[in-house]
Design a protein around this motif. Structure first.
Motif, PDB file in Angstrom:
ATOM      1  N   TRP A 172      48.417 -19.732  34.142  1.00 13.49           N
ATOM      2  CA  TRP A 172      48.953 -20.816  33.324  1.00 13.49           C
ATOM      3  C   TRP A 172      47.792 -21.615  32.742  1.00 13.49           C
ATOM      4  O   TRP A 172      46.924 -22.082  33.472  1.00 13.49           O
ATOM      5  N   ARG A 173      47.751 -21.716  31.414  1.00 13.07           N
ATOM      6  CA  ARG A 173      46.634 -22.374  30.744  1.00 13.07           C
ATOM      7  C   ARG A 173      45.310 -21.857  31.324  1.00 13.07           C
ATOM      8  O   ARG A 173      44.479 -22.599  31.844  1.00 13.07           O
ATOM      9  N   SER A 174      45.167 -20.552  31.222  1.00 13.16           N
ATOM     10  CA  SER A 174      44.078 -19.857  31.913  1.00 13.16           C
ATOM     11  C   SER A 174      42.687 -20.326  31.498  1.00 13.16           C
ATOM     12  O   SER A 174      41.768 -20.339  32.314  1.00 13.16           O
ATOM     13  N   ASN A 219      49.555 -16.222  28.985  1.00 14.35           N
ATOM     14  CA  ASN A 219      50.379 -17.184  29.691  1.00 14.35           C
ATOM     15  C   ASN A 219      51.497 -16.461  30.418  1.00 14.35           C
ATOM     16  O   ASN A 219      52.124 -15.553  29.871  1.00 14.35           O
ATOM     17  N   PHE A 235      52.664 -21.759  42.436  1.00 11.59           N
ATOM     18  CA  PHE A 235      52.329 -23.113  42.892  1.00 11.59           C
ATOM     19  C   PHE A 235      53.179 -23.535  44.087  1.00 11.59           C
ATOM     20  O   PHE A 235      52.705 -24.256  44.970  1.00 11.59           O
ATOM     21  N   TRP A 241      46.184 -21.682  40.647  1.00  7.76           N
ATOM     22  CA  TRP A 241      46.139 -21.915  39.202  1.00  7.76           C
ATOM     23  C   TRP A 241      45.553 -20.705  38.482  1.00  7.76           C
ATOM     24  O   TRP A 241      46.077 -20.233  37.470  1.00  7.76           O
ATOM     25  N   SER A 266      48.052 -17.808  38.631  1.00  8.78           N
ATOM     26  CA  SER A 266      49.260 -17.990  37.818  1.00  8.78           C
ATOM     27  C   SER A 266      49.020 -17.695  36.342  1.00  8.78           C
ATOM     28  O   SER A 266      49.958 -17.429  35.593  1.00  8.78           O
ATOM     29  N   VAL A 269      54.833 -18.970  37.322  1.00  3.60           N
ATOM     30  CA  VAL A 269      53.910 -20.081  37.582  1.00  3.60           C
ATOM     31  C   VAL A 269      54.456 -20.987  38.683  1.00  3.60           C
ATOM     32  O   VAL A 269      53.738 -21.375  39.622  1.00  3.60           O
ATOM     33  N   TRP A 293      41.737 -23.370  30.722  1.00  2.00           N
ATOM     34  CA  TRP A 293      41.424 -24.578  31.473  1.00  2.00           C
ATOM     35  C   TRP A 293      41.218 -24.272  32.952  1.00  2.00           C
ATOM     36  O   TRP A 293      40.363 -24.883  33.618  1.00  2.00           O
ATOM     37  N   ALA A 294      42.002 -23.335  33.493  1.00  2.00           N
ATOM     38  CA  ALA A 294      41.850 -22.955  34.903  1.00  2.00           C
ATOM     39  C   ALA A 294      40.473 -22.365  35.158  1.00  2.00           C
ATOM     40  O   ALA A 294      39.802 -22.692  36.144  1.00  2.00           O
ATOM     41  N   PHE A 343      44.881 -24.615  45.697  1.00  2.00           N
ATOM     42  CA  PHE A 343      45.577 -24.860  44.437  1.00  2.00           C
ATOM     43  C   PHE A 343      44.799 -24.318  43.237  1.00  2.00           C
ATOM     44  O   PHE A 343      45.396 -23.863  42.259  1.00  2.00           O
ATOM     45  N   LEU A 344      43.470 -24.346  43.308  1.00  2.00           N
ATOM     46  CA  LEU A 344      42.680 -23.754  42.227  1.00  2.00           C
ATOM     47  C   LEU A 344      42.886 -22.245  42.191  1.00  2.00           C
ATOM     48  O   LEU A 344      43.012 -21.637  41.115  1.00  2.00           O
TER      49      LEU A 344
END
Length: 299
Positions: free
Chosen positions: A73-75, A137, A147, A68, A71, A143, A77-78, A64-65
Motif C-alpha cells: 500500500w503506497r509502496s 497497489n 495490518f 506496510w 501490503s 491491506v 512511501w513504504a 508495522f513497517l
C-alpha cells in the motif's frame, strides 16, 4: 496486454521477489529476537538504549513497517520509510564500530557483530533501492488483512510480555517462567535471605558468619578482572566465589584463601555477572551490581 508481455511481467516480478522479501524478513526477524529479550531477559544491557519501553516501541515499529512493505500500500512511501529506518540502523552500527563494540544489540540477546549488522542494513537498503521503480497497489481487503495481522501480533506480544517478562515480576528466582530459565536479580536481594544457598554444594556454611560473595562466570572477561582484585579473607570476613558453568577456565585462577561453590548445573541460570554481595548469617546486607563494579574498575 499480450500473453508475452504478461509472461515477461511475471518473470520480472519473480526476479524482484527476493529483493522485495529480504527487508521484510529482516524486520520481522529483528522484531522477533527483540521480543525474546522482552519476554526472557530482564537486564537493561540487552534493551535498546537500556530502555524496556523504547525496545517495545522499536519492535512495534519493525512489525508495522514490515506489514506496510508487505501490503504494497503506497509502496513508494513504504520503501522510503524503510530506507530511512535501515539507514538509521546502519549509522548505529557504524557508531558501535567506532566505540569498539563487539555486539551491535540489533538482534536482542543474539550476539551480532556490528560489521554483520551493517552489511545486512546496507543489503536491505540496496534491495529497496533496486526495487524502487516497482509500483503496485493492493486491494483494500488485502491491506487491511496485513495490518490487522500485524496489530494482532503486537497485541499477543504485549500480552505475553505482561504475563511472562521477568522484569515485570517481583520474584527473586523463577524457574517456571519463559523457557524454564532461572533469572537472578541480585539488586532485589538486599535485606533478604541469600536465595542461592539451597542450590550450592555445601552452601549451608554461608548461613553463618560474614562473607563477601562474588557471582562469576568463566566466559565473562570482566569476571576475570574482578578475580584478580579479590579482597583477602580475614578472620572476620571470608571470601566466597559462586561459579556458574562452565567452570574450567575460572578454576585456573583459583584463590587458595577463597571458598568456591559450584551451582546446580541442572538448572539454567541467567545473571549479569560479576556481582558482589556482602552476606552476614545468610542475609544479604549489600549488593554491588555489574555496572557498579565495571565503573569502579574504570571500564
Amino acid at each position: 496486454m499480450s500473453p508475452a508481455e504478461k509472461h515477461t511481467r511475471r518473470l520480472a516480478w519473480l526476479f524482484r521477489l527476493p529483493f522485495f522479501l529480504f527487508p521484510v524478513f529482516l524486520l520481522v526477524v529483528s522484531a522477533a529476537l527483540k521480543t525474546h529479550v522482552l519476554l526472557a531477559v530482564p537486564f537493561p544491557e540487552f534493551f535498546i538504549g537500556g530502555s524496556f519501553l523504547l525496545t517495545l516501541w522499536v519492535v512495534w515499529m519493525e512489525f508495522f513497517l514490515a506489514a506496510w512493505l508487505a501490503s504494497r500500500w503506497r509502496s513508494r512511501w513504504a520503501k522510503l520509510a524503510a530506507v530511512v529506518v535501515f539507514t538509521i540502523f546502519a549509522l548505529i552500527s557504524i557508531f558501535k564500530l567506532t566505540q569498539g563494540a563487539t555486539n551491535c544489540g540489533c538482534f536482542g540477546a543474539f550476539q551480532t557483530s556490528p560489521w554483520l549488522s551493517l552489511a545486512l542494513d546496507v543489503a536491505a537498503i540496496t534491495c529497496l533501492s533496486f526495487n524502487f521503480s516497482y509500483e503496485q497497489n493492493s486491494s483494500r481487503r488485502f491491506v487491511a488483512t496485513i495490518f490487522a495481522l500485524a496489530a494482532l501480533i503486537c497485541f499477543v506480544q504485549i500480552a505475553l510480555v505482561i504475563r511472562f517478562s521477568p522484569l515485570l515480576k517481583s520474584g527473586e528466582i523463577d524457574f517456571d517462567g519463559y523457557g524454564g530459565i532461572a533469572f537472578l536479580e541480585p539488586s532485589k536481594w538486599e535485606g533478604k535471605k541469600f536465595p542461592l544457598i539451597r542450590w550450592l554444594e555445601n552452601g549451608d556454611q554461608l548461613r553463618e558468619g560474614s562473607w563477601t560473595v562474588f557471582l562469576l562466570i568463566s566466559e565473562c572477561e570482566l569476571c576475570h578482572e574482578v578475580q584478580k582484585t579479590l579482597p583477602i579473607t580475614t578472620d572476620e570476613v571470608r571470601v566466597a566465589i559462586v561459579e556458574f558453568s562452565p567452570h574450567s577456565e575460572l578454576r585456573t585462577e583459583e584463590r587458595v584463601d577463597a571458598v568456591y561453590f559450584q551451582i546446580d548445573d541442572e538448572k539454567k541460570w541467567f545473571v549479569a555477572a560479576p556481582v558482589r554481595l556482602e552476606v552476614r548469617n545468610g542475609i544479604v546486607n549489600s549488593v554491588t551490581t555489574r555496572d557498579e563494579i565495571k565503573s569502579s574498575l574504570g571500564k
